[in-house]
Scaffold this active site. Structure first.
Site, short mmCIF file in Angstrom:
data_model
loop_
_atom_site.label_atom_id
_atom_site.label_comp_id
_atom_site.label_asym_id
_atom_site.label_seq_id
_atom_site.Cartn_x
_atom_site.Cartn_y
_atom_site.Cartn_z
CE LYS A 1 -7.43 -0.48 -2.74
NZ LYS A 1 -7.22 0.80 -2.00
C1 PLP Z 1 -6.60 1.79 -2.50
C2 PLP Z 1 -6.97 3.09 -1.95
C3 PLP Z 1 -6.75 4.26 -2.67
C4 PLP Z 1 -6.07 4.27 -4.02
O1 PLP Z 1 -6.87 3.71 -5.02
P1 PLP Z 1 -6.24 3.26 -6.42
O2 PLP Z 1 -7.35 2.66 -7.17
O3 PLP Z 1 -5.14 2.27 -6.09
O4 PLP Z 1 -5.68 4.47 -7.05
C5 PLP Z 1 -7.20 5.45 -2.12
N1 PLP Z 1 -7.77 5.49 -0.91
C6 PLP Z 1 -7.98 4.38 -0.16
C7 PLP Z 1 -8.60 4.51 1.17
C8 PLP Z 1 -7.59 3.15 -0.67
O5 PLP Z 1 -7.80 2.06 0.06
#
Ligand code: PLP
Length: 435
Positions: free
Chosen positions: A107
């Site tokens: 993210k």
């Molecule tokens: C947010 C997150 C996900 C999921 O991603 P999306 O884009 O919401 O499907 C998977 N793994 C981790 C470590 C995350 O922080």
């Protein structure tokens, strides 16, 4: 580039408006009017481009001249400033490590790019901007970090009390300046509902400039397309079948991958790897979508009962289920299976997965077992560093994990947060009082 709402009841907007509004007036999500396509020659010369140059070429197609080239280049140099290496795992399977950013999860890509893009557009205004963001764990810290110290922007992070890990909570609650952590007595879905309620509250929005920072914001989605291209470049793939396994919750990362494919990246199949919150895998196998309350799992950043980007995926495929099924396989992995993968991959191959990446491995494995590919290349997106889930990983494989310095530093700081119930009126009062 113009953007429309997936609900199709509000007017087209430009890139700036899509980014600054986050959500369309009719409650829909913004989608680019056209998905720009790179031609074959672009892909045959990818190895000549750095990750940042790739990111520039891709974003330029969506941003066009709304951000000057020099400025766009600067934003990319400042935000996409850590690598996304493809590491070979076993046989034809590799791992795309997306955890080399400041908060150790993928993210960081989206949050950093969005923060700097918003800072650029907001610098033309003379009123403060307030970002509301609901987090199931990793969004909050990435967003907080991306916006930390950014002029003219306040950030409020809503997280479900007791439902994020100790480390995640530390990352969320130890920044000060323009960042406020709100500890909500409820679930992640409650947090999302509160944020949505604030956005449609005319009385509130007439007094405060509000914007969102969840994966619903197109500025978060766009940089998530970059690393699919980067992975393809590193693989120098000559195989017939290219498969990406994406650990998924709100389906933002998956949506970005689907967009990358529609831009011409030769991907054969996406594996949407999800935990016991199996709403999306049920949809893929039955065509029925039944959102419900999320349940808590070890891969808690994917504990989502009503994925926000689902409407974007349907929209990308004009709601054609058969085509969606052609491109996406999905299944659900239990906590027990998750732990088995972590154990197995460490014991046999000395690779340490975090619980999310382990779910990605398990679904990919299931998919490969159902198909007899002789010629394929598969990539698992490892979405977080295992040190973020220290307790689980250490007790599972019985070793001490080295905590990266950037994480160790925030563990020493003191938690600061405001506790609120899951009633919207309380959030509203808090926001109005604090600004
Ligand atoms: C947010 C997150 C996900 C999921 O991603 P999306 O884009 O919401 O499907 C998977 N793994 C981790 C470590 C995350 O922080």
């Amino acid at each position: 580039m113009k953007f429309y709402s997936t609900n199709r009841k509000s007017a087209l907007v430009n890139f700036e408006q899509a980014v600054m509004k986050g959500l369309a007036d009719d409650g829909g999500l913004f989608m680019p009017e056209i998905i720009p396509v790179f031609y074959k020659e672009f892909f045959s010369h990818l190895e000549n481009l750095s990750f940042q140059e790739l990111a520039f070429s891709i974003s330029k197609k969506f941003v066009e001249d709304e951000i000057g080239e020099d400025k766009l280049e600067k934003i990319i140099l400042e935000t996409i400033n850590f690598p996304a290496p493809v590491v070979h795992l076993i046989e034809n399977i590799s791992v795309l490590e997306l955890f080399h950013g400041p908060t150790l999860a993928f993210k960081d890509f989206g949050a950093r790019f969005m923060a700097k893009t918003m800072e650029f557009f907001n610098s033309k205004e003379n009123k403060e901007l307030n970002i509301l963001v609901a987090t199931s764990g990793d969004t909050g810290s990435a967003v907080a970090n991306g916006f930390y110290g950014v002029e003219g922007i306040n950030v409020f992070i809503l997280y479900p009390r007791g439902k994020v890990s100790y480390i995640q909570e530390k990352q969320l609650t130890t920044l000060d300046k323009n960042i406020t952590a709100l500890e909500i007595d409820g679930t992640f879905d409650d947090c999302q509902r509160l944020v949505k309620a604030a956005f449609v509250d005319k009385q509130l929005t007439s007094q405060l400039r509000l914007s969102s920072a969840n994966s619903i914001n197109f500025a978060r989605l766009l940089p998530q397309t970059f690393y699919y291209f980067e992975a393809f470049k590193q693989l120098q793939n000559n195989n017939e079948n290219l498969i990406f396994s994406v650990p998924s919750g709100n389906l933002g990362n998956l949506t970005a991958g689907l967009i990358a494919m529609k831009m011409g990246l030769p991907i054969t199949k996406f594996v949407a790897a999800i935990n016991s919150n199996s709403v999306f895998s049920e949809y893929i196998s039955t065509g029925k979508y039944s959102p419900r309350k999320s349940i808590t799992t070890l891969s808690n950043a994917m504990d989502v009962g009503d994925p926000s980007n689902f409407s974007r995926i349907k929209d990308l495929y004009s709601n054609n289920l058969e085509e969606i099924q052609n491109n996406i396989y999905s299944d659900s992995t239990s906590d027990e299976e998750t732990l088995n993968v972590i154990k197995d991959l460490y014991n046999k191959h000395k690779y340490i997965f975090d619980p999310h990446g382990a779910v990605g491995f398990n679904s990919l494995n299931n998919y490969l077992n159902k198909n007899n590919f002789t010629d394929y290349s598969a990539v698992i997106l490892e979405t977080a560093h295992p040190a973020k889930f220290l307790d689980v990983v250490e007790t599972t494989i019985n070793i001490k994990i080295q905590m990266p310095e950037r994480l160790a530093a925030c563990m020493k700081k003191e938690k600061k947060s405001a506790a609120l119930s899951n009633e919207y009126s309380e959030l509203k009062k808090f926001l109005l009082n604090s600004i």
